[in-house]
Design a protein around this motif. Structure first.
Motif, PDB file in Angstrom:
ATOM      1  N   VAL A  33       0.833  -1.212   0.000  1.00  0.00           N
ATOM      2  CA  VAL A  33       0.000   0.000   0.000  1.00  0.00           C
ATOM      3  C   VAL A  33       0.873   1.270   0.000  1.00  0.00           C
ATOM      4  CG1 VAL A  33      -1.684   1.314   1.376  1.00  0.00           C
ATOM      5  CG2 VAL A  33      -1.947  -1.151   1.125  1.00  0.00           C
ATOM      6  N   THR A  34       1.998   1.230   0.721  1.00  0.00           N
ATOM      7  CA  THR A  34       2.781   2.464   0.901  1.00  0.00           C
ATOM      8  C   THR A  34       3.918   2.662  -0.109  1.00  0.00           C
ATOM      9  OG1 THR A  34       4.198   1.324   2.491  1.00  0.00           O
ATOM     10  CG2 THR A  34       2.344   2.596   3.394  1.00  0.00           C
ATOM     11  N   ILE A  35       4.220   1.639  -0.882  1.00  0.00           N
ATOM     12  CA  ILE A  35       5.410   1.749  -1.748  1.00  0.00           C
ATOM     13  C   ILE A  35       5.268   2.895  -2.762  1.00  0.00           C
ATOM     14  CG2 ILE A  35       4.643   0.014  -3.443  1.00  0.00           C
ATOM     15  CD1 ILE A  35       7.567  -0.886  -3.650  1.00  0.00           C
ATOM     16  N   TYR A  67      17.289  -2.148 -15.778  1.00  0.00           N
ATOM     17  CA  TYR A  67      16.404  -1.101 -16.305  1.00  0.00           C
ATOM     18  C   TYR A  67      14.931  -1.313 -15.941  1.00  0.00           C
ATOM     19  CZ  TYR A  67      20.506  -0.026 -19.101  1.00  0.00           C
ATOM     20  OH  TYR A  67      21.776   0.268 -19.505  1.00  0.00           O
ATOM     21  N   VAL A  68      14.683  -1.625 -14.691  1.00  0.00           N
ATOM     22  CA  VAL A  68      13.297  -1.692 -14.231  1.00  0.00           C
ATOM     23  C   VAL A  68      13.002  -0.368 -13.530  1.00  0.00           C
ATOM     24  CG1 VAL A  68      11.675  -2.821 -12.646  1.00  0.00           C
ATOM     25  CG2 VAL A  68      13.327  -4.191 -13.918  1.00  0.00           C
ATOM     26  N   SER A  69      11.871   0.244 -13.891  1.00  0.00           N
ATOM     27  CA  SER A  69      11.553   1.548 -13.314  1.00  0.00           C
ATOM     28  C   SER A  69      10.798   1.368 -11.997  1.00  0.00           C
ATOM     29  CB  SER A  69      10.700   2.325 -14.321  1.00  0.00           C
ATOM     30  OG  SER A  69      10.302   3.528 -13.750  1.00  0.00           O
ATOM     31  N   LEU A  70      11.550   1.348 -10.896  1.00  0.00           N
ATOM     32  CA  LEU A  70      10.930   1.112  -9.586  1.00  0.00           C
ATOM     33  C   LEU A  70      10.272   2.400  -9.083  1.00  0.00           C
ATOM     34  CD1 LEU A  70      13.859  -0.986  -8.054  1.00  0.00           C
ATOM     35  CD2 LEU A  70      11.666  -1.850  -8.828  1.00  0.00           C
ATOM     36  N   PRO A  71       9.228   2.292  -8.240  1.00  0.00           N
ATOM     37  CA  PRO A  71       8.524   3.503  -7.781  1.00  0.00           C
ATOM     38  C   PRO A  71       9.448   4.460  -7.011  1.00  0.00           C
ATOM     39  CG  PRO A  71       7.333   1.513  -7.147  1.00  0.00           C
ATOM     40  CD  PRO A  71       8.633   1.065  -7.691  1.00  0.00           C
ATOM     41  N   LEU A  72       9.328   5.760  -7.315  1.00  0.00           N
ATOM     42  CA  LEU A  72      10.184   6.766  -6.661  1.00  0.00           C
ATOM     43  C   LEU A  72       9.497   7.382  -5.448  1.00  0.00           C
ATOM     44  CD1 LEU A  72      11.476   8.573  -9.869  1.00  0.00           C
ATOM     45  CD2 LEU A  72      12.645   6.846  -8.507  1.00  0.00           C
ATOM     46  N   GLY A  73       8.173   7.266  -5.342  1.00  0.00           N
ATOM     47  CA  GLY A  73       7.443   7.861  -4.224  1.00  0.00           C
ATOM     48  C   GLY A  73       6.993   9.271  -4.539  1.00  0.00           C
ATOM     49  N   VAL A  74       6.360   9.887  -3.532  1.00  0.00           N
ATOM     50  CA  VAL A  74       5.882  11.270  -3.716  1.00  0.00           C
ATOM     51  C   VAL A  74       6.670  12.180  -2.767  1.00  0.00           C
ATOM     52  CG1 VAL A  74       3.554  10.557  -4.390  1.00  0.00           C
ATOM     53  CG2 VAL A  74       4.067  10.893  -1.975  1.00  0.00           C
ATOM     54  N   GLU A  75       6.569  13.475  -2.988  1.00  0.00           N
ATOM     55  CA  GLU A  75       7.251  14.447  -2.111  1.00  0.00           C
ATOM     56  C   GLU A  75       6.823  14.247  -0.651  1.00  0.00           C
ATOM     57  OE1 GLU A  75       9.322  17.061  -2.528  1.00  0.00           O
ATOM     58  OE2 GLU A  75       9.228  17.650  -4.624  1.00  0.00           O
ATOM     59  N   PHE A 112       9.295  12.160   0.077  1.00  0.00           N
ATOM     60  CA  PHE A 112      10.104  10.931   0.019  1.00  0.00           C
ATOM     61  C   PHE A 112      10.816  10.776  -1.331  1.00  0.00           C
ATOM     62  CE2 PHE A 112       6.302  10.120   2.681  1.00  0.00           C
ATOM     63  CZ  PHE A 112       6.943  10.082   3.903  1.00  0.00           C
ATOM     64  N   SER A 113      10.214  11.304  -2.379  1.00  0.00           N
ATOM     65  CA  SER A 113      10.823  11.143  -3.705  1.00  0.00           C
ATOM     66  C   SER A 113      12.176  11.848  -3.792  1.00  0.00           C
ATOM     67  CB  SER A 113       9.878  11.697  -4.777  1.00  0.00           C
ATOM     68  OG  SER A 113       9.613  13.058  -4.532  1.00  0.00           O
ATOM     69  N   VAL A 114      12.374  12.838  -2.903  1.00  0.00           N
ATOM     70  CA  VAL A 114      13.664  13.550  -2.909  1.00  0.00           C
ATOM     71  C   VAL A 114      14.798  12.562  -2.645  1.00  0.00           C
ATOM     72  CG1 VAL A 114      15.006  15.349  -1.734  1.00  0.00           C
ATOM     73  CG2 VAL A 114      12.553  15.662  -2.111  1.00  0.00           C
ATOM     74  N   VAL A 115      14.578  11.680  -1.699  1.00  0.00           N
ATOM     75  CA  VAL A 115      15.610  10.687  -1.360  1.00  0.00           C
ATOM     76  C   VAL A 115      15.858   9.771  -2.564  1.00  0.00           C
ATOM     77  CG1 VAL A 115      16.219   8.800   0.209  1.00  0.00           C
ATOM     78  CG2 VAL A 115      14.858  10.713   1.047  1.00  0.00           C
ATOM     79  N   SER A 116      14.764   9.281  -3.185  1.00  0.00           N
ATOM     80  CA  SER A 116      14.905   8.368  -4.335  1.00  0.00           C
ATOM     81  C   SER A 116      15.659   9.052  -5.466  1.00  0.00           C
ATOM     82  CB  SER A 116      13.529   7.936  -4.847  1.00  0.00           C
ATOM     83  OG  SER A 116      12.779   7.372  -3.813  1.00  0.00           O
ATOM     84  N   LEU A 117      15.275  10.310  -5.756  1.00  0.00           N
ATOM     85  CA  LEU A 117      15.909  11.014  -6.880  1.00  0.00           C
ATOM     86  C   LEU A 117      17.382  11.304  -6.600  1.00  0.00           C
ATOM     87  CD1 LEU A 117      12.952  13.407  -7.732  1.00  0.00           C
ATOM     88  CD2 LEU A 117      13.796  11.507  -9.122  1.00  0.00           C
ATOM     89  N   TRP A 118      17.683  11.637  -5.355  1.00  0.00           N
ATOM     90  CA  TRP A 118      19.081  11.882  -4.974  1.00  0.00           C
ATOM     91  C   TRP A 118      19.906  10.602  -5.178  1.00  0.00           C
ATOM     92  CZ3 TRP A 118      21.814   9.509  -0.945  1.00  0.00           C
ATOM     93  CH2 TRP A 118      23.101  10.018  -0.731  1.00  0.00           C
TER      94      TRP A 118
END
Lengths: 183, 502
Positions: free
Chosen positions: A109-111, A159-167, A169-175
């Motif tokens: 649910v949270t990923i 090259y699998v596009s894993l979920p990055l999350g929303v703001e 939390f997405s800041v951490v993924s993008l970094w």
């Protein structure tokens, strides 16, 4: 009687589901062609067979109380070797199981909000802890490195596009992706 | 002659460094999976599938088949040395393999296993190479009634040969066939059992069913058992060697070897009966027909050679129907079929016409895989059995992760995670209530093929299903299917009569 009911309960559940699905199959909408069987024929046939097998098991377990059953070859071979009985004697930990299932559902649910990296670190650590592992150093290191390795392997190599999350939390993924050189 | 040329070219393709590396990785992974009691061979191949998404078809198939081959061998180490069967396949090795080791001959027991795996592997691969092309040629003449009959036979054997009761297996199979009908049907375009849910309208991918039921379901089942706390249940630090049997010793066991190879290949070809059944049946056959059958269980070489040879031989047997008819007979071959389909190739009778060189490259990779796994097994037993020290909770956490990534990566759809979680819980419930999972999975895989061949047959023959009995091949296969289903019931009645008599 309670024992019999418990033994028959899975078959009763499947039987009820089969009856409901048969009703649903009867409402399948399709352009009927004369002399041709429709798309409802196949699922209905399966449901009828399923229902018959369940009725047999329900009668056998509930009314007759018969426990003897025809086993598949592998089951018989394993039984003859004493392996099946050996497995049944193990202790059971239902709370751990419930904890594991609930944790897994929460992860799913949270990923999309937390992003793969953060959700995975938390999931790995909690899963190991729920699974009665108590070496906290190993839990911390393996969760962090494991999540990093999975992100690296699947986003950089496979090259699998894993979920990055929303703001935010997405800041951490993008970094993390920038550091790994994934664009 | 042409086959030899193709095979030679196949070897050249597999010997390219990238393919060799993939082969090596597959062999090691297969052995690790086989050594770990928490991971089954099928589960291991399922977990490896997502890594193949970005690969070319050949390395993808090399990886999965290498895991399949070496998965039938790796568990022997821990069964013989520590009495821990990594796989159900290895249970018969406990009786003579472990006993021989306990008598002070662990190196000899490992040597016999190596001989059996190598010999069985090479025999089965040779049979696979020789038999596949003629079988495919024969299958070219098949029409929808023959296909339908073969699928029915496959499904009937899954029910009668697998684990669990026959009725539970039948229920599992029918649930699988039903799951396969979810979504829009291919002939009429009618929506079935989608209940207006968008992702159900696309149908339920069998990959999700497999990953959920086999992978997550197994983890949940082991979780309920509390996981083994810290791993390392045995002394993995002691010296571990392999002592190969002498030629004279091998020659004494030639009949055991031949008998078990034959059992393995035949059992492998029959859908639904994989390496585990082969291993048990070969052990039983040795007890019945072997010169020293009565001594089985006392730590004799025949008790090691028979199950191991049959287990490895079953691999080549199982690959024949997969490649020549596109019909997987076991969980592992079902996943390999999945890899073929994901890469846009449909195995079947045409495969030798359209992709002959590719198929021979797969054969070559299995040849090299058998040799490679024995070399790795000889030199790397000690580090391989070290994985027993890994805590089960840690391994299982990562298994779940691979399940999720595998499910997600197939369609990049987060809804699929819900689907595999649901099938994980269903897989756990199946284990709990003693319903075998394999029939459901094969039902999901073979369901669409069964329905389309059935519908085509009915349309082509004026809704006359008796056509199945009017054609020699389909009639023979249907009779075999009936025998497969009736035999266990007849056996049950006989047993019941005997019990009530005593």
């Amino acid at each position: 009687m309670l024992n019999r009911l418990l033994r028959a309960s899975p078959y009763i559940v499947v039987q009820l589901a089969a009856m409901y699905l048969y009703q649903v199959a009867g409402r399948i909408d399709f352009p009927a062609a004369p002399g041709r069987i429709g798309p409802d024929f196949w699922p209905k046939s399966i449901l009828v067979l399923l229902g018959l097998v369940c009725v047999y098991e329900i009668i056998k377990n509930l009314l007759i109380g018969e426990t003897f059953t025809a086993a598949g070859l592998l089951e018989k071979l394993m039984k003859d070797s004493g392996e099946v009985e050996g497995e049944e004697k193990q202790r059971s930990y239902p709370l751990i199981l419930v904890g594991g299932i609930v944790l897994t559902i929460i992860y799913v649910v949270t990923i999309s909000s937390l992003g793969f990296f953060l959700a995975t670190i938390a999931y790995l650590a909690l899963f190991m802890a729920i699974g009665r592992y108590r070496n906290w150093t190993v839990i911390a290191i393996s969760s962090l490195l494991g999540a990093l390795a999975l992100v690296f392997i699947f986003m950089k190599v496979v090259y699998v596009s894993l979920p990055l999350g929303v703001e935010p939390f997405s800041v951490v993924s993008l970094w993390l992706l920038r550091v790994m050189g994934v664009h | 002659m042409e086959a030899l040329v193709h095979l030679g070219n196949g070897f050249l393709q597999v010997l390219q460094p990238a393919n060799l590396l993939v082969l090596f990785i597959g062999l090691v992974l297969g052995m690790l999976v086989a050594v770990l009691p928490g991971l089954t061979l099928v589960m291991g191949v399922v977990l490896a599938l997502p890594f193949t998404y970005s690969m070319e078809l050949l390395p993808a198939i090399i990886l999965l088949t290498a895991m399949y081959v070496s998965g039938t061998y790796g568990g022997a180490f821990t069964a013989i040395l520590f009495r821990i069967p990594g796989e159900p396949i290895d249970v018969p090795l406990l009786w003579d393999g472990y006993t021989m080791a306990r008598k002070g001959q662990p190196a000899k027991a490992l040597g016999w296993t190596l001989f059996a795996a190598l010999g069985g592997g090479l025999v089965t691969t040779t049979v696979m190479v020789l038999a596949s092309a003629p079988v495919a040629k024969f299958a070219l003449a098949f029409s929808s009634p023959e296909y339908f009959a073969i699928i029915i036979f496959g499904l009937a054997s899954v029910v009668s040969l697998g684990g669990g009761s026959i009725t539970n297996a039948a229920i599992s199979l029918m649930l699988g066939l039903l799951i396969a009908t979810v979504g829009v049907d291919s002939i009429y375009g009618a929506e079935r059992f989608a209940f207006g849910v968008p992702f159900l309208q696309d149908g339920i991918e069998y990959l999700l069913v497999m990953v959920g039921a086999y992978g997550l379901g197994e983890v949940f089942t082991r979780m309920e058992k509390g996981f083994a706390g810290d791993g390392a249940p045995a002394d993995t630090d002691r010296s571990i060697n392999t002592e190969f049997p002498t030629i004279a010793e091998m020659l004494k066991l030639k009949m055991t070897f031949l008998r078990s190879s034959l059992v393995g290949i035949v059992v492998g070809i029959i859908p639904g009966a994989g390496a585990t059944v082969a291993s048990f049946v070969a052990y039983g056959a040795e007890g019945q027909y072997g010169k020293r059958g009565k001594d089985l269980g006392s730590g004799i070489a025949e008790g090691i050679v028979a199950p191991q040879t049959a287990a490895t031989s079953s691999v080549g047997g199982a690959m024949i129907p997969l490649l020549t008819m596109g019909i997987p007979g076991s969980g592992a071959t079902a996943i390999i079929l999945g890899a073929f389909l994901l890469h846009g190739m449909q195995p079947g009778p045409q495969v030798f016409v359209t992709s002959g060189p590719f198929v021979y490259a797969v054969f070559a990779s299995i040849f090299l895989g058998v040799i490679g796994m024995c070399i790795i097994g000889y030199f790397a037993i000690k580090p391989l059995v070290k994985v027993l020290e890994l805590p089960e909770a840690v391994v299982s956490a990562f298994v779940v992760m691979f399940c999720f990534i595998g499910a997600f990566a197939a369609r990049n759809n987060l809804s699929d995670l819900y689907v595999i979680t649901a099938f994980g819980i269903l897989g756990y419930l199946f284990e709990k209530f003693k319903f075998p999972i394999a029939p459901m999975v094969l039902g999901v895989i073979l369901g669409p093929l069964a329905e389309s061949s059935f519908m085509t047959m009915m349309v082509s023959h004026g809704n006359d299903w008796t056509v199945l009995m009017g054609r020699p091949i389909s009639a023979t296969v249907m009779v075999l299917a009936v025998i497969a289903l009736v035999y266990p019931i007849q056996r049950q009645l006989r047993e019941k009569t005997r019990r009530s008599g005593s």
